[in-house]
Motif scaffolding. Structure first.
Motif, PDB file in Angstrom:
ATOM      1  N   ASP A   1       2.763   6.071   7.548  1.00 52.97           N
ATOM      2  CA  ASP A   1       2.951   6.493   8.858  1.00 52.97           C
ATOM      3  C   ASP A   1       1.752   5.118   9.495  1.00 52.97           C
ATOM      4  N   ARG A   2       2.256   5.386  10.730  1.00 51.64           N
ATOM      5  CA  ARG A   2       1.856   4.512  12.223  1.00 51.64           C
ATOM      6  C   ARG A   2       0.167   4.027  11.586  1.00 51.64           C
ATOM      7  N   ASP A   3      -0.500   4.270  10.578  1.00 52.65           N
ATOM      8  CA  ASP A   3      -2.113   4.547  10.583  1.00 52.65           C
ATOM      9  C   ASP A   3      -1.804   3.532   8.856  1.00 52.65           C
ATOM     10  N   GLY A   4      -0.702   3.302   8.434  1.00 56.30           N
ATOM     11  CA  GLY A   4      -0.860   2.802   7.173  1.00 56.30           C
ATOM     12  C   GLY A   4      -0.818   4.070   5.928  1.00 56.30           C
ATOM     13  N   ALA A   5      -0.868   5.489   6.655  1.00 58.58           N
ATOM     14  CA  ALA A   5      -1.156   6.570   5.505  1.00 58.58           C
ATOM     15  C   ALA A   5       0.083   6.704   4.578  1.00 58.58           C
ATOM     16  N   PHE A   6       0.763   6.991   3.690  1.00 55.17           N
ATOM     17  CA  PHE A   6       1.864   6.585   2.407  1.00 55.17           C
ATOM     18  C   PHE A   6       2.159   8.276   2.507  1.00 55.17           C
ATOM     19  N   CYS A   7       3.152   8.577   1.964  1.00 52.59           N
ATOM     20  CA  CYS A   7       3.791   9.879   1.307  1.00 52.59           C
ATOM     21  C   CYS A   7       4.878   9.734   0.600  1.00 52.59           C
ATOM     22  N   TRP A   8       6.072  10.304  -0.627  1.00 53.94           N
ATOM     23  CA  TRP A   8       6.682  10.378  -1.524  1.00 53.94           C
ATOM     24  C   TRP A   8       7.565  11.026   0.179  1.00 53.94           C
ATOM     25  N   LEU A   9       9.066  10.680   0.048  1.00 52.79           N
ATOM     26  CA  LEU A   9      10.093  11.670   0.588  1.00 52.79           C
ATOM     27  C   LEU A   9      11.079  11.929  -0.802  1.00 52.79           C
ATOM     28  N   ALA A  10      11.426  11.514  -1.420  1.00 54.82           N
ATOM     29  CA  ALA A  10      11.974  11.370  -2.292  1.00 54.82           C
ATOM     30  C   ALA A  10      11.921  10.763  -3.704  1.00 54.82           C
ATOM     31  N   ARG A  11      10.847  11.806  -4.403  1.00 54.68           N
ATOM     32  CA  ARG A  11      10.902  10.702  -5.344  1.00 54.68           C
ATOM     33  C   ARG A  11      10.897  11.222  -6.984  1.00 54.68           C
ATOM     34  N   ASP A  12      12.105   9.405  -7.235  1.00 54.46           N
ATOM     35  CA  ASP A  12      13.366   9.733  -8.154  1.00 54.46           C
ATOM     36  C   ASP A  12      12.840   8.962  -9.895  1.00 54.46           C
ATOM     37  N   PRO A  13      11.832   8.629 -10.313  1.00 52.87           N
ATOM     38  CA  PRO A  13      11.693   7.344 -11.738  1.00 52.87           C
ATOM     39  C   PRO A  13      12.000   7.953 -12.264  1.00 52.87           C
ATOM     40  N   VAL A  14      12.768   6.764 -13.055  1.00 54.17           N
ATOM     41  CA  VAL A  14      13.859   6.229 -13.805  1.00 54.17           C
ATOM     42  C   VAL A  14      13.360   5.025 -14.719  1.00 54.17           C
ATOM     43  N   PRO A  15      12.955   5.294 -15.578  1.00 55.93           N
ATOM     44  CA  PRO A  15      12.211   3.972 -16.443  1.00 55.93           C
ATOM     45  C   PRO A  15      13.085   2.990 -16.956  1.00 55.93           C
ATOM     46  N   GLY A  16      12.789   1.643 -16.361  1.00 59.91           N
ATOM     47  CA  GLY A  16      13.363   0.501 -16.366  1.00 59.91           C
ATOM     48  C   GLY A  16      14.575   0.196 -14.915  1.00 59.91           C
ATOM     49  N   ARG A  17      14.199   0.696 -14.462  1.00 58.67           N
ATOM     50  CA  ARG A  17      14.904   1.432 -12.799  1.00 58.67           C
ATOM     51  C   ARG A  17      14.269   1.199 -11.495  1.00 58.67           C
ATOM     52  N   ARG A  18      14.602  -0.224 -10.534  1.00 61.16           N
ATOM     53  CA  ARG A  18      13.567  -0.182  -9.205  1.00 61.16           C
ATOM     54  C   ARG A  18      14.630   0.034  -8.177  1.00 61.16           C
ATOM     55  N   GLY A  19      14.131   0.494  -6.795  1.00 58.49           N
ATOM     56  CA  GLY A  19      15.001   0.211  -5.519  1.00 58.49           C
ATOM     57  C   GLY A  19      15.565  -0.752  -4.957  1.00 58.49           C
ATOM     58  N   ASN A  20      16.132  -1.158  -4.588  1.00 55.88           N
ATOM     59  CA  ASN A  20      16.942  -2.256  -4.412  1.00 55.88           C
ATOM     60  C   ASN A  20      17.156  -2.507  -2.796  1.00 55.88           C
ATOM     61  N   ASP A  21      18.239  -3.061  -2.324  1.00 54.88           N
ATOM     62  CA  ASP A  21      18.773  -2.913  -0.668  1.00 54.88           C
ATOM     63  C   ASP A  21      18.428  -1.238  -0.187  1.00 54.88           C
ATOM     64  N   ALA A  22      18.330  -1.604   1.050  1.00 52.87           N
ATOM     65  CA  ALA A  22      18.799   0.236   1.588  1.00 52.87           C
ATOM     66  C   ALA A  22      19.114  -0.513   3.055  1.00 52.87           C
ATOM     67  N   ALA A  23      20.181   0.756   3.839  1.00 50.21           N
ATOM     68  CA  ALA A  23      19.802   0.762   5.259  1.00 50.21           C
ATOM     69  C   ALA A  23      20.003   1.664   5.812  1.00 50.21           C
ATOM     70  N   VAL A  24      19.872   2.046   7.059  1.00 53.06           N
ATOM     71  CA  VAL A  24      20.111   2.841   7.938  1.00 53.06           C
ATOM     72  C   VAL A  24      21.525   2.935   8.755  1.00 53.06           C
ATOM     73  N   ALA A  25      21.554   4.306   8.635  1.00 55.47           N
ATOM     74  CA  ALA A  25      22.955   4.786   9.009  1.00 55.47           C
ATOM     75  C   ALA A  25      22.944   5.142  10.552  1.00 55.47           C
ATOM     76  N   PRO A  26      24.048   4.894  11.452  1.00 55.38           N
ATOM     77  CA  PRO A  26      24.149   5.474  13.121  1.00 55.38           C
ATOM     78  C   PRO A  26      23.522   6.876  13.409  1.00 55.38           C
ATOM     79  N   ASP A  27      23.401   7.854  12.009  1.00 55.62           N
ATOM     80  CA  ASP A  27      23.437   9.370  12.404  1.00 55.62           C
ATOM     81  C   ASP A  27      21.217   9.388  12.127  1.00 55.62           C
ATOM     82  N   GLY A  28      21.075   7.757  11.590  1.00 61.62           N
ATOM     83  CA  GLY A  28      19.427   8.289  11.035  1.00 61.62           C
ATOM     84  C   GLY A  28      19.113   8.347  10.048  1.00 61.62           C
ATOM     85  N   ALA A  29      20.157   8.653   9.288  1.00 53.54           N
ATOM     86  CA  ALA A  29      19.713   8.682   7.522  1.00 53.54           C
ATOM     87  C   ALA A  29      19.111   7.460   6.879  1.00 53.54           C
TER      88      ALA A  29
END
Length: 282
Positions: free
Chosen positions: A80-108
């Motif tokens: 959030d604007r104030d720095g508060a954090f929450c998970w939106l879609a949590r899916d931990p997989v051992p040995g894996r991490r998030g990499n690049d991402a982009a926002v589509a024209p529809d906001g997803a």
């Protein structure tokens, strides 16, 4: 005139990635994945901020209501604007991490993952909706990287780096179809990493281990190579008030003798014109 690279922010980032222009704040956002940091830079004032995250962070993008959406080791989260954090879609997989991402024209958010050991087919590409709904693209992915859209939103470009290809899909609502090769980076020229699409529909990509960025015309023809003073550029994005300057992130990880500028944020002034980036709708 061929653009030349200058230093926007000198920074010894281990794995700088994902530059994104935030028009509401007039600043550039990018991350240092392995140092778990989100950086911002205001080119008009020179002001910088650095925010630490609790996990490796593959990407950080503006949200429509303020704050950031982030692609972390264990999934996608919201600040959030104030720095508060929450998970939106949590899916931990051992040995894996998030990499690049982009926002589509529809906001997803289209978020990629990869294995730390870069094991073949160990990564993924998913569409995360504003409500946290996740749709995984079934195609096998190893190192999910650059994602971008044509100016009319009808095409999506995508890079799985070990393939050496930039692929293109047709966009049909929330779905992508008809994957095919748009361009191929020849052996010895580096590996395609992050990408951006300009207002003319040209695709720009940074070449990891290639010390350059390339521009391809909408029909897939290579028409520009700009050499850089860093061996491992990672991604690129247009920014500034006119979206005329191409910012390029870079990395120093894995280099036995990194260039003094490795890890810095570079800029190619007046390189073209970008397309305004859409904030995440969630």
């Amino acid at each position: 005139m061929r653009p030349t690279a200058e230093v926007a922010v000198r920074e010894p980032a281990e794995l700088g990635e994902g530059p994104t222009w935030d028009p509401a704040a007039g600043r550039l956002i990018w991350v240092d994945i392995l140092s778990s940091r989100i950086h911002t830079y205001d080119p008009s004032s020179g002001r910088r901020t650095v925010m630490a995250t609790e996990q490796h962070v593959g990407a950080a993008k503006p949200r429509a209501g303020g704050g950031l959406v982030v692609n972390l080791r264990d999934g996608v989260g919201l600040y959030d604007r104030d720095g508060a954090f929450c998970w939106l879609a949590r899916d931990p997989v051992p040995g894996r991490r998030g990499n690049d991402a982009a926002v589509a024209p529809d906001g997803a958010l289209w978020a990629g993952t990869m294995r730390y050991d870069e094991r073949e087919a160990g990564g993924s590409l998913s569409r995360i909706g504003p409500d946290g709904g996740v749709a995984v693209v079934p195609d096998a992915v190893t190192v999910s990287n650059g994602t971008g859209w044509s100016p009319d939103g009808r095409l999506m470009y995508y890079i799985d780096s070990p393939t050496r290809r930039i692929d293109v899909f047709d966009v049909e609502g929330e779905h992508i179809r008809n994957r095919r090769t748009f361009a191929v980076v020849e052996p010895g020229a580096g590996w395609p990493d992050g990408l951006t699409v300009d207002a003319e529909g040209c695709v720009w990509t940074a070449l990891w281990d290639g010390a350059a960025v390339r521009r391809y015309t909408p029909d897939g023809r290579l028409d520009l190579i700009v050499d850089l003073p860093v061996r491992r550029p990672t991604s690129c994005a247009f920014g500034g008030p006119d979206l005329a300057d191409l910012y390029v992130s870079s990395a120093r990880t894995g280099l036995l003798a990194p260039h003094p500028l490795s890890g810095s944020l570079l800029v190619l002034a007046d390189a073209g014109r970008g397309v305004p980036e859409v904030p995440f709708a969630g």
